[in-house]
Design a protein around this motif. Structure first.
Motif, short mmCIF file in Angstrom:
data_model
loop_
_atom_site.label_atom_id
_atom_site.label_comp_id
_atom_site.label_asym_id
_atom_site.label_seq_id
_atom_site.Cartn_x
_atom_site.Cartn_y
_atom_site.Cartn_z
N GLU A 65 0.69 -0.87 0.19
CA GLU A 65 -0.43 -0.20 0.03
C GLU A 65 0.42 1.32 0.00
O GLU A 65 2.31 1.26 0.70
CB GLU A 65 -0.60 0.13 1.33
N ASP A 107 -0.71 -0.40 -4.03
CA ASP A 107 -2.45 0.50 -3.92
C ASP A 107 -2.33 1.40 -3.45
O ASP A 107 -0.90 1.13 -2.35
CB ASP A 107 -3.37 -1.29 -4.04
N ALA A 109 -3.63 3.47 -0.42
CA ALA A 109 -3.71 2.76 0.75
C ALA A 109 -5.12 2.92 1.02
O ALA A 109 -5.89 3.84 1.28
CB ALA A 109 -2.74 4.27 1.88
N SER A 110 -5.19 1.72 1.66
CA SER A 110 -6.77 1.32 2.34
C SER A 110 -7.31 2.53 3.38
O SER A 110 -6.16 2.64 4.55
CB SER A 110 -6.67 0.22 2.72
#
Length: 246
Positions: A65, A107, A109-110
């Motif tokens: 991430e 991806d 960062a959630s």
């Protein structure tokens, strides 16, 4: 920022959920049962549901991430590592490609990170530590340096160990075929962790290996992956070489 977050593709979500929570990870997000996220004290893990019989069932992919995809891709490419933004089935991402051709995704960062306000918190001793097995250890090392991971220790050409600034570890080990193995590092008493798993109905055994002690737990995906056991290892020292896996 850089945080380790490998992804397990599995038709056995519930056995994975039971193992991860018993081991000390904490559930952080669930997208209708199709995509789940778990936090360790260091690093994260994603579970992607697939149908039984899917070719991806039982496989693990390296992933990270990052905060800003465009800036991450620009800086990584500027450092000489191949990085390109692409549209994946789950959205915009950056694909990083090592000299061997092995690739993985970074991806955004959630927002679910740290989303566990209840009493359950990650075991502070547990870190996510995927192992990148490759015939090109120097190329893998250069790639991880290029994305901003920090080396901890290693043996030139044979194995290396990295930490991500915002959580999680990645090990690199020499092997004939390119593959990724999921493992964890446990900076505490493995016997206590084994007892905790046993209380949850999960059998494990502590073994002495070349790199130190390891807790071996049956893989939730059974015999599907090439790796039959899931490892929780003690923190390796600079002079130890990681043991061969099953």
């Amino acid at each position: 920022m850089l945080r380790v977050r490998p992804v397990v593709f599995t038709s056995r979500i519930e056995p994975w959920r039971e193992l991860l929570t018993a081991a000390g990870l904490v559930y952080a997000a669930d997208d209708g049962g199709a995509w789940l996220e778990f936090d360790a004290a260091s690093g994260r893990l994603g579970l992607r549901r697939v149908d039984a019989g899917d070719p991806a069932d039982g496989h693990v992919r390296l992933g990270f991430e990052v905060r800003d995809l465009d800036e991450f891709a620009r800086r990584t490419a500027a450092d000489g590592t191949k990085a390109a933004i692409e549209d994946a089935d789950h959205g915009r991402t950056v694909r990083i490609t090592a000299p061997s051709g092995f690739s993985f995704l970074a991806d955004p960062a959630s927002p679910s990170f740290g989303n566990h306000p209840g009493p359950d918190q990650p075991d502070p001793a547990l870190a996510v530590r995927p192992v990148w097995v490759t015939p090109d250890v120097p190329g893998a090392v250069a790639t991880l340096r290029g994305i901003g991971a920090h080396p901890r220790f290693g043996d030139a050409g044979e194995w290396a160990d990295f930490a991500a600034k915002n959580g999680g570890l990645v090990a690199v080990r020499h092997g004939a075929a390119e593959q990724l193995e999921l493992s964890f590092e446990y900076d505490d008493d493995l016997t206590a962790l084994r007892d905790r798993l046993t209380a949850a109905g999960i059998t494990g055994s502590v073994a002495d290996e070349a790199a130190g002690q390891a807790l071996l737990v049956e893989h939730p995906d059974g015999a599907k992956p090439a790796i039959r056991m899931l490892r929780f290892t003690v923190r390796p020292d600079a002079s130890s070489r990681p043991a061969d896996t099953d």
